[in-house]
Design an enzyme around this catalytic site. Structure first.
Site, PDB file in Angstrom:
ATOM      1  N   SER A 102      18.744  48.306  66.675  1.00 37.85           N
ATOM      2  CA  SER A 102      18.949  47.264  65.656  1.00 37.85           C
ATOM      3  C   SER A 102      17.662  47.161  64.853  1.00 37.85           C
ATOM      4  O   SER A 102      16.593  47.559  65.351  1.00 37.85           O
ATOM      5  CB  SER A 102      19.214  45.925  66.353  1.00 37.85           C
TER       6      SER A 102
ATOM      7  N   TYR B  65      16.959  39.436  72.545  1.00 40.36           N
ATOM      8  CA  TYR B  65      17.790  40.479  71.919  1.00 40.36           C
ATOM      9  C   TYR B  65      16.878  41.567  71.350  1.00 40.36           C
ATOM     10  O   TYR B  65      17.082  42.764  71.612  1.00 40.36           O
ATOM     11  CB  TYR B  65      18.643  39.875  70.804  1.00 40.36           C
TER      12      TYR B  65
HETATM   13  P1  NDP Z   1      31.074  43.829  68.258  1.00 39.31           P
HETATM   14  O1  NDP Z   1      30.920  42.536  68.978  1.00 39.31           O
HETATM   15  O2  NDP Z   1      32.194  43.973  67.288  1.00 39.31           O
HETATM   16  O3  NDP Z   1      31.162  45.027  69.319  1.00 39.31           O
HETATM   17  C1  NDP Z   1      30.466  45.008  70.521  1.00 39.31           C
HETATM   18  C2  NDP Z   1      31.158  45.966  71.476  1.00 39.31           C
HETATM   19  O4  NDP Z   1      30.443  45.991  72.721  1.00 39.31           O
HETATM   20  C3  NDP Z   1      32.586  45.551  71.783  1.00 39.31           C
HETATM   21  O5  NDP Z   1      33.405  46.687  71.736  1.00 39.31           O
HETATM   22  C4  NDP Z   1      32.504  45.008  73.212  1.00 39.31           C
HETATM   23  O6  NDP Z   1      33.717  45.283  73.873  1.00 39.31           O
HETATM   24  C5  NDP Z   1      31.384  45.884  73.758  1.00 39.31           C
HETATM   25  N1  NDP Z   1      30.786  45.341  74.983  1.00 39.31           N
HETATM   26  C6  NDP Z   1      30.145  44.158  75.172  1.00 39.31           C
HETATM   27  N2  NDP Z   1      29.787  44.028  76.459  1.00 39.31           N
HETATM   28  C7  NDP Z   1      30.224  45.140  77.102  1.00 39.31           C
HETATM   29  C8  NDP Z   1      30.176  45.607  78.438  1.00 39.31           C
HETATM   30  N3  NDP Z   1      29.594  44.876  79.416  1.00 39.31           N
HETATM   31  N4  NDP Z   1      30.722  46.804  78.747  1.00 39.31           N
HETATM   32  C9  NDP Z   1      31.313  47.542  77.771  1.00 39.31           C
HETATM   33  N5  NDP Z   1      31.395  47.170  76.500  1.00 39.31           N
HETATM   34  C10 NDP Z   1      30.856  45.978  76.162  1.00 39.31           C
HETATM   35  O7  NDP Z   1      29.685  44.079  67.529  1.00 39.31           O
HETATM   36  P2  NDP Z   1      29.033  45.380  66.837  1.00 39.31           P
HETATM   37  O8  NDP Z   1      30.033  46.410  66.553  1.00 39.31           O
HETATM   38  O9  NDP Z   1      28.210  44.863  65.741  1.00 39.31           O
HETATM   39  O10 NDP Z   1      28.045  45.859  67.996  1.00 39.31           O
HETATM   40  C11 NDP Z   1      27.833  47.210  68.363  1.00 39.31           C
HETATM   41  C12 NDP Z   1      26.349  47.438  68.589  1.00 39.31           C
HETATM   42  O11 NDP Z   1      25.661  47.320  67.353  1.00 39.31           O
HETATM   43  C13 NDP Z   1      25.673  46.451  69.542  1.00 39.31           C
HETATM   44  O12 NDP Z   1      24.831  47.171  70.419  1.00 39.31           O
HETATM   45  C14 NDP Z   1      24.848  45.586  68.610  1.00 39.31           C
HETATM   46  O13 NDP Z   1      23.739  45.035  69.261  1.00 39.31           O
HETATM   47  C15 NDP Z   1      24.481  46.592  67.541  1.00 39.31           C
HETATM   48  N6  NDP Z   1      24.041  46.044  66.260  1.00 39.31           N
HETATM   49  C16 NDP Z   1      24.927  45.349  65.464  1.00 39.31           C
HETATM   50  C17 NDP Z   1      24.503  44.821  64.261  1.00 39.31           C
HETATM   51  C18 NDP Z   1      25.397  44.011  63.393  1.00 39.31           C
HETATM   52  O14 NDP Z   1      24.903  43.440  62.405  1.00 39.31           O
HETATM   53  N7  NDP Z   1      26.685  43.940  63.668  1.00 39.31           N
HETATM   54  C19 NDP Z   1      23.121  44.996  63.785  1.00 39.31           C
HETATM   55  C20 NDP Z   1      22.305  45.769  64.689  1.00 39.31           C
HETATM   56  C21 NDP Z   1      22.756  46.267  65.859  1.00 39.31           C
HETATM   57  P3  NDP Z   1      34.410  44.394  75.026  1.00 39.31           P
HETATM   58  O15 NDP Z   1      34.117  42.956  74.722  1.00 39.31           O
HETATM   59  O16 NDP Z   1      35.851  44.770  74.880  1.00 39.31           O
HETATM   60  O17 NDP Z   1      33.814  44.887  76.302  1.00 39.31           O
END
Ligand code: NDP
Length: 247
Positions: A140, A153
């Site tokens: 990030s 975070y």
């Molecule tokens: P979302 O919340 O849409 O997606 C997060 C994903 O992580 C979901 O599919 C969720 O699935 C999964 N997840 C959470 N906990 C677990 C777990 N214990 N095991 C398996 N899967 C898990 O957000 P984003 O798409 O934005 O996030 C994706 C990545 O991008 C993250 O690492 C986030 O930190 C990073 N990021 C996002 C930014 C943004 O602005 N959106 C900016 C910078 C980085 P489920 O709940 O079904 O398990």
């Protein structure tokens, strides 16, 4: 070449993971989806199959090593090989340190740090044996710059940055041809803000994303670019965000 590459995507049930799964499958990759919400994975797999893509999925909690090992097994049994993993699962319950949301601190450490380690531990024996493999991770901009409400975070995302760089260096030194790509997104419109329980942090983040946020398709494009590079070339770091976000 993306076509026929077998790619595991963690956090594939929404946001960046979902967008990436659909884009890569559309380009002919065989995608292996993992997340905890199996019902969402089923829907996404259905969408991909309707478009002629190849996909399997598994209930995956990245904090459990056995789940990570199982999804590697699923990839190999379903498609006969494994070329890449996109370590993308993560959560961002932002808050000031003084709020002492220690459960959320631990959750971020478990998912954003240990989840990445578990995924790497699951794929590395295969990649070392094949002398080839691609590890792509979502850090990030919080892994590049510190900011209020993002102490823990940001710490987890700084970890990803440092870890991935050393993995790249050691792989080059050991001659295993394992490439890495670390992505540093800024504001991307996904479900990420849903995990914020601190009222002020939530309002601030929602304001920021409403003003600047762009589509997760932009990050999917970067993953596709990294995967498409010739085997002798790596671009290890991508900082990607809205053109108008100073962040
Ligand atoms: P979302 O919340 O849409 O997606 C997060 C994903 O992580 C979901 O599919 C969720 O699935 C999964 N997840 C959470 N906990 C677990 C777990 N214990 N095991 C398996 N899967 C898990 O957000 P984003 O798409 O934005 O996030 C994706 C990545 O991008 C993250 O690492 C986030 O930190 C990073 N990021 C996002 C930014 C943004 O602005 N959106 C900016 C910078 C980085 P489920 O709940 O079904 O398990």
């Amino acid at each position: 070449m993306i076509k026929d590459k077998v790619v595991i995507i963690t956090g594939a049930s929404s946001g960046i993971g979902e967008a990436t799964a659909k884009l890569l499958a559309g380009k002919g990759a065989k995608v292996v989806l993992g997340a905890r919400r199996e019902e969402k994975l089923k829907q996404i797999a259905g969408d991909i199959r309707r478009e002629g893509g190849q996909v399997v999925y598994q209930d995956l909690d990245v904090t459990r090593q056995s789940d990570n090992d199982d999804i590697v097994k699923l990839a190999k049994e379903s498609f006969g090989s494994l070329d890449a993993i996109f370590l993308n699962a993560g959560l961002m319950p932002s808050s000031p340190v003084s709020a002492l949301k220690t459960d959320e601190w631990n959750q971020m450490i478990d998912v954003n740090i240990k989840g990445v380690l578990n995924g790497v531990a699951a794929v590395l024996p295969t990649f070392m044996e094949h002398k080839s493999g691609h590890v792509i991770a979502t850090s990030s901009v919080a892994g590049l710059k510190a900011y209020p409400n993002g102490a823990v975070y940001g710490g987890t995302k700084w970890f990803v940055r440092g870890f991935m760089e050393v993995l790249r260096m050691e792989s080059a030194m050991e001659g295993t041809n394992i490439r890495t790509a670390t992505i540093y997104p800024a504001a991307i419109n996904t479900e990420l803000l849903d995990s914020i329980t601190d009222k002020q942090a939530s309002e601030a983040m929602h304001g920021l994303y409403a003003r600047f946020g762009i589509s997760p398709d932009r990050i999917a494009d970067v993953v596709a670019f990294a995967l498409d590079l010739p085997a002798d070339t790596t671009v290890n770091e991508f900082t990607v965000g809205p053109a108008n976000q100073p962040w």
